[in-house]
Design a protein around this motif. Structure first.
Motif, PDB file in Angstrom:
ATOM      1  N   THR A 178       0.795  -1.302   0.024  1.00  0.00           N
ATOM      2  CA  THR A 178       0.145   0.028  -0.084  1.00  0.00           C
ATOM      3  C   THR A 178       0.884   1.259  -0.019  1.00  0.00           C
ATOM      4  OG1 THR A 178      -0.074  -0.131   2.520  1.00  0.00           O
ATOM      5  CG2 THR A 178      -1.929  -1.373   1.287  1.00  0.00           C
ATOM      6  N   THR A 179       2.335   1.007   0.057  1.00  0.00           N
ATOM      7  CA  THR A 179       3.132   2.322   0.194  1.00  0.00           C
ATOM      8  C   THR A 179       3.771   2.327  -1.310  1.00  0.00           C
ATOM      9  OG1 THR A 179       3.155   2.006   2.607  1.00  0.00           O
ATOM     10  CG2 THR A 179       4.882   3.511   1.217  1.00  0.00           C
ATOM     11  N   PRO A 180       3.294   3.040  -2.343  1.00  0.00           N
ATOM     12  CA  PRO A 180       3.957   3.039  -3.549  1.00  0.00           C
ATOM     13  C   PRO A 180       5.488   3.755  -3.330  1.00  0.00           C
ATOM     14  CG  PRO A 180       2.485   4.513  -3.808  1.00  0.00           C
ATOM     15  CD  PRO A 180       2.291   3.809  -2.384  1.00  0.00           C
ATOM     16  N   ALA A 181       6.524   3.045  -4.005  1.00  0.00           N
ATOM     17  CA  ALA A 181       8.029   4.047  -4.006  1.00  0.00           C
ATOM     18  C   ALA A 181       7.852   5.179  -4.956  1.00  0.00           C
ATOM     19  CB  ALA A 181       8.975   3.081  -4.365  1.00  0.00           C
ATOM     20  N   PRO A 182       8.318   6.381  -4.514  1.00  0.00           N
ATOM     21  CA  PRO A 182       8.381   7.504  -5.669  1.00  0.00           C
ATOM     22  C   PRO A 182       9.468   7.310  -6.534  1.00  0.00           C
ATOM     23  CG  PRO A 182       9.437   8.108  -3.385  1.00  0.00           C
ATOM     24  CD  PRO A 182       8.795   6.685  -3.331  1.00  0.00           C
ATOM     25  N   SER A 183       9.084   7.609  -7.629  1.00  0.00           N
ATOM     26  CA  SER A 183      10.020   7.636  -8.941  1.00  0.00           C
ATOM     27  C   SER A 183      11.072   8.797  -8.843  1.00  0.00           C
ATOM     28  CB  SER A 183       9.124   7.461 -10.111  1.00  0.00           C
ATOM     29  OG  SER A 183      10.070   7.593 -11.390  1.00  0.00           O
ATOM     30  N   THR A 184      12.164   8.561  -8.907  1.00  0.00           N
ATOM     31  CA  THR A 184      13.075   9.708  -9.184  1.00  0.00           C
ATOM     32  C   THR A 184      13.705   9.837 -10.566  1.00  0.00           C
ATOM     33  OG1 THR A 184      14.677   8.060  -8.353  1.00  0.00           O
ATOM     34  CG2 THR A 184      13.890   9.397  -6.782  1.00  0.00           C
ATOM     35  N   SER A 185      13.309   8.985 -11.352  1.00  0.00           N
ATOM     36  CA  SER A 185      14.118   8.945 -12.868  1.00  0.00           C
ATOM     37  C   SER A 185      13.288   9.943 -13.620  1.00  0.00           C
ATOM     38  CB  SER A 185      14.201   7.653 -13.302  1.00  0.00           C
ATOM     39  OG  SER A 185      12.922   7.067 -13.625  1.00  0.00           O
TER      40      SER A 185
ATOM     41  N   ALA B 165       4.720  11.276   1.981  1.00  0.00           N
ATOM     42  CA  ALA B 165       4.127  12.688   2.051  1.00  0.00           C
ATOM     43  C   ALA B 165       4.920  13.559   1.017  1.00  0.00           C
ATOM     44  CB  ALA B 165       4.473  13.139   3.331  1.00  0.00           C
ATOM     45  N   ALA B 166       6.338  13.421   1.041  1.00  0.00           N
ATOM     46  CA  ALA B 166       7.241  13.935  -0.089  1.00  0.00           C
ATOM     47  C   ALA B 166       6.793  13.825  -1.537  1.00  0.00           C
ATOM     48  CB  ALA B 166       8.608  13.716   0.085  1.00  0.00           C
ATOM     49  N   ALA B 167       6.438  12.417  -1.934  1.00  0.00           N
ATOM     50  CA  ALA B 167       6.060  12.177  -3.038  1.00  0.00           C
ATOM     51  C   ALA B 167       4.685  12.887  -3.539  1.00  0.00           C
ATOM     52  CB  ALA B 167       6.155  10.604  -3.232  1.00  0.00           C
ATOM     53  N   ARG B 168       3.720  12.640  -2.467  1.00  0.00           N
ATOM     54  CA  ARG B 168       2.496  13.243  -2.593  1.00  0.00           C
ATOM     55  C   ARG B 168       2.573  14.914  -3.013  1.00  0.00           C
ATOM     56  NH1 ARG B 168       0.163  10.648   0.797  1.00  0.00           N
ATOM     57  NH2 ARG B 168       0.615  12.417   2.685  1.00  0.00           N
ATOM     58  N   LYS B 169       3.354  15.205  -2.301  1.00  0.00           N
ATOM     59  CA  LYS B 169       3.802  16.766  -2.370  1.00  0.00           C
ATOM     60  C   LYS B 169       4.398  17.147  -3.875  1.00  0.00           C
ATOM     61  CE  LYS B 169       5.723  20.711  -0.169  1.00  0.00           C
ATOM     62  NZ  LYS B 169       6.750  21.334   1.057  1.00  0.00           N
ATOM     63  N   GLU B 170       5.176  16.438  -4.213  1.00  0.00           N
ATOM     64  CA  GLU B 170       5.733  16.509  -5.693  1.00  0.00           C
ATOM     65  C   GLU B 170       4.711  16.357  -6.598  1.00  0.00           C
ATOM     66  OE1 GLU B 170       8.578  17.595  -6.672  1.00  0.00           O
ATOM     67  OE2 GLU B 170       9.485  17.949  -4.612  1.00  0.00           O
ATOM     68  N   ARG B 171       3.920  15.271  -6.517  1.00  0.00           N
ATOM     69  CA  ARG B 171       2.780  15.237  -7.663  1.00  0.00           C
ATOM     70  C   ARG B 171       1.690  16.266  -7.578  1.00  0.00           C
ATOM     71  NH1 ARG B 171       2.916   9.823  -5.361  1.00  0.00           N
ATOM     72  NH2 ARG B 171       1.274  10.315  -4.153  1.00  0.00           N
ATOM     73  N   LYS B 172       1.601  16.924  -6.474  1.00  0.00           N
ATOM     74  CA  LYS B 172       0.660  18.196  -6.313  1.00  0.00           C
ATOM     75  C   LYS B 172       1.351  19.291  -7.121  1.00  0.00           C
ATOM     76  CE  LYS B 172      -2.059  17.043  -2.336  1.00  0.00           C
ATOM     77  NZ  LYS B 172      -2.291  17.494  -1.007  1.00  0.00           N
ATOM     78  N   LYS B 173       2.637  19.594  -7.094  1.00  0.00           N
ATOM     79  CA  LYS B 173       3.407  20.447  -7.564  1.00  0.00           C
ATOM     80  C   LYS B 173       3.518  20.232  -8.956  1.00  0.00           C
ATOM     81  CE  LYS B 173       7.592  22.862  -6.898  1.00  0.00           C
ATOM     82  NZ  LYS B 173       9.085  22.847  -6.414  1.00  0.00           N
ATOM     83  N   ALA B 174       3.638  19.034  -9.569  1.00  0.00           N
ATOM     84  CA  ALA B 174       3.764  19.029 -10.994  1.00  0.00           C
ATOM     85  C   ALA B 174       2.253  18.879 -11.493  1.00  0.00           C
ATOM     86  CB  ALA B 174       4.295  17.338 -11.011  1.00  0.00           C
ATOM     87  N   ALA B 175       1.207  18.447 -10.895  1.00  0.00           N
ATOM     88  CA  ALA B 175      -0.098  18.836 -11.355  1.00  0.00           C
ATOM     89  C   ALA B 175      -0.349  20.257 -11.507  1.00  0.00           C
ATOM     90  CB  ALA B 175      -1.042  18.110 -10.360  1.00  0.00           C
ATOM     91  N   LYS B 176       0.121  21.227 -10.588  1.00  0.00           N
ATOM     92  CA  LYS B 176      -0.360  22.697 -10.719  1.00  0.00           C
ATOM     93  C   LYS B 176       0.611  22.990 -11.936  1.00  0.00           C
ATOM     94  CE  LYS B 176      -1.125  23.550  -6.041  1.00  0.00           C
ATOM     95  NZ  LYS B 176      -0.855  24.256  -4.904  1.00  0.00           N
ATOM     96  N   ALA B 177       1.886  22.481 -12.051  1.00  0.00           N
ATOM     97  CA  ALA B 177       2.636  22.962 -13.195  1.00  0.00           C
ATOM     98  C   ALA B 177       2.152  22.714 -14.821  1.00  0.00           C
ATOM     99  CB  ALA B 177       4.070  22.607 -13.112  1.00  0.00           C
ATOM    100  N   ALA B 178       1.633  21.492 -14.617  1.00  0.00           N
ATOM    101  CA  ALA B 178       1.095  20.851 -15.750  1.00  0.00           C
ATOM    102  C   ALA B 178      -0.196  21.622 -16.335  1.00  0.00           C
ATOM    103  CB  ALA B 178       0.800  19.483 -15.725  1.00  0.00           C
ATOM    104  N   ALA B 179      -0.970  21.923 -15.179  1.00  0.00           N
ATOM    105  CA  ALA B 179      -2.229  22.701 -15.402  1.00  0.00           C
ATOM    106  C   ALA B 179      -1.902  24.159 -15.890  1.00  0.00           C
ATOM    107  CB  ALA B 179      -3.205  22.656 -14.249  1.00  0.00           C
ATOM    108  N   ALA B 180      -0.847  24.838 -15.388  1.00  0.00           N
ATOM    109  CA  ALA B 180      -0.520  26.046 -15.806  1.00  0.00           C
ATOM    110  C   ALA B 180      -0.055  26.036 -17.141  1.00  0.00           C
ATOM    111  CB  ALA B 180       0.516  26.451 -14.950  1.00  0.00           C
ATOM    112  N   ALA B 181       0.855  24.931 -17.666  1.00  0.00           N
ATOM    113  CA  ALA B 181       1.421  24.915 -18.932  1.00  0.00           C
ATOM    114  C   ALA B 181       0.300  24.479 -20.128  1.00  0.00           C
ATOM    115  CB  ALA B 181       2.219  23.743 -19.179  1.00  0.00           C
ATOM    116  N   ALA B 182      -0.695  23.889 -19.600  1.00  0.00           N
ATOM    117  CA  ALA B 182      -1.810  23.452 -20.431  1.00  0.00           C
ATOM    118  C   ALA B 182      -2.639  24.671 -21.087  1.00  0.00           C
ATOM    119  CB  ALA B 182      -2.773  22.134 -19.885  1.00  0.00           C
TER     120      ALA B 182
END
Length: 441
Positions: free
Chosen positions: A368-375, A403-420
């Protein structure tokens, strides 16, 4: 007045209460500060004394006023009622004590002394009477013990005391009670010391430095095995009645004027908020005038009872513990019929579970704990995000990496939405022109 009791009850119900739904009766018999409240042995009559020159009697059911006992010409500092509720004695600032017929209010006798009478108390069994007179000038403070005669045989003039003890300390006696099996007299002094007088040997057997300031109250438990002392130093102490050892100590942080103990249900009640001598010279919060309910064993605060607008000078529990009366500097007496919520305070304190934060969370399963992708940067697409919702009934522990991975996903989602959004605004003019065939193909 007809309907007055109902009006008082309705007014009390309209007020906000945080005391378990207890609705008090307000008894206003005087505008002078209350000095003592006391129930009779059956608990159906409440007696109140004040810095006025009379004692009032009230029915506890409904709070109906019965009448006043008139005869003193000064402040009534102390009074007591025998077990049969037929004889009452009171001590006053007019340097006298009066014996009263409780049923008729008639003065049976009045004995005069050289100084102010501070304490009067019947012994257990009502066979003896304790009288303590203050020190004044060259007249020392005296402790008298008299035999109590029948009501129709009380002498008009003060007789010779069976026991007379001279209190030679410079500190004045503020409170006193009978000790275990009427063998001792326990006195509290204005310097915080407890003196235990043995009546057989007529000497002081214990000198206990109990408090750092004046002892304001000594209350004996209903079963007679212990007693409570309160002081202006903010502490209340519970003592063993036979050994005079301190059992518990309660720190309230406010000057205490009074208290009572109900050992059967493990309740300690204390009140005060301010010394009476400082009422007109200093300001304080009305919250300090609340009566505090303490756990007798764990020394913890269980709750408070509000309502007084001045320092609480005296309080008393009925013999069966079902009623509480309190009197304050504002001249008001409050009578509460204690309900089941009051007596369950102690049980709820024992059963209360520990806060959730204090319980360590169980470790979550690895699946239930996915490993965050760093590549690669996390994709903003919802379908590409692994599900981290636990199964029903499953508790997942907090993971810093997750928690850190979830924070990165939220940050990337906001950036992708802005780019779109920027991309969509730049492509809008070109969309109006017809597309080339090659592009459509």
């Amino acid at each position: 007045e007809p309907g007055a009791e109902q009006k008082v009850a309705e007014h009390a119900e309209e007020q906000e209460h945080d005391d378990g739904g207890l609705v008090p009766l307000a008894l206003m018999g005087t505008e002078r500060p209350i000095t003592q409240v006391k129930f009779n042995s059956d608990g159906d009559i409440l007696f109140t004394a004040s810095k006025a020159n009379h004692i009032s009697a009230w029915f506890t059911d409904g709070g109906r006023w019965i009448g006043n006992y008139l005869g003193h010409r000064g402040v009534i500092w102390s009074f007591d009622v025998n077990r049969a509720t037929t004889l009452m004695v009171s001590g006053s600032g007019d340097s006298s004590i009066i014996f009263w017929d409780v049923m008729t209010g008639r003065v049976l006798a009045q004995w005069h002394y050289e100084t102010i009478v501070r304490v009067v108390a019947f012994s257990y069994g009502d066979q003896s009477l304790l009288v303590i007179a203050d020190r004044q000038g060259d007249v020392p403070s005296m402790i008298y013990v008299y035999d109590v005669p029948a009501m129709d045989q009380i002498p008009a003039e003060r007789p010779e005391a069976r026991i007379a003890l001279i209190h030679e300390s410079d500190a004045k006696i503020t409170r006193a009670v009978w000790g275990f099996l009427n063998e001792d007299i326990v006195t509290g002094l204005e310097d915080g010391t407890i003196f235990v007088w043995n009546l057989k040997n007529r000497e002081i057997t214990h000198r206990i430095p109990a408090h750092s300031k004046a002892i304001s109250c000594i209350a004996v438990g209903k079963n007679g095995t212990g007693f409570l002392t309160t002081s202006h130093d903010g502490f209340a102490h519970l003592w063993d009645m036979q050994t005079y050892e301190k059992l518990r100590s309660y720190d309230t942080g406010i000057p205490l004027n009074t208290g009572d103990v109900l050992l059967d249900s493990e309740h300690i009640l204390v009140g005060g908020g301010q010394e009476a001598s400082q009422v007109t010279t200093s300001a304080t919060s009305v919250d300090k005038f609340r009566i505090r309910i303490l756990h007798a064993v764990y020394e913890e605060l269980l709750g408070t009872l509000k309502g007084h607008f001045g320092p609480v000078n005296t309080l008393c529990l009925s013999p069966d513990g079902s009623r509480l009366a309190s009197g304050s500097e504002d001249g008001m007496v409050r009578l509460l019929h204690l309900n089941k919520a009051f007596f369950t305070l102690t049980k709820e304190k024992k059963r209360r579970p520990a806060p959730a934060a204090a319980v360590p969370a169980p470790a979550a399963p690895a699946s239930t704990t996915p490993a965050p992708s760093t590549s690669a940067a996390p994709t903003p697409a919802p379908s590409a995000t692994p599900s981290t919702t636990p199964a029903p009934g499953q508790h997942v522990a907090a993971d810093p990496a997750k928690a850190a991975a979830r924070k990165e996903r939220k940050k990337a989602a906001k950036a992708a939405a802005a780019a779109a959004k920027v991309s969509a605004s730049s492509e809008t003019p070109a969309a109006a022109a017809p597309a080339p065939a090659e592009a459509s193909a």
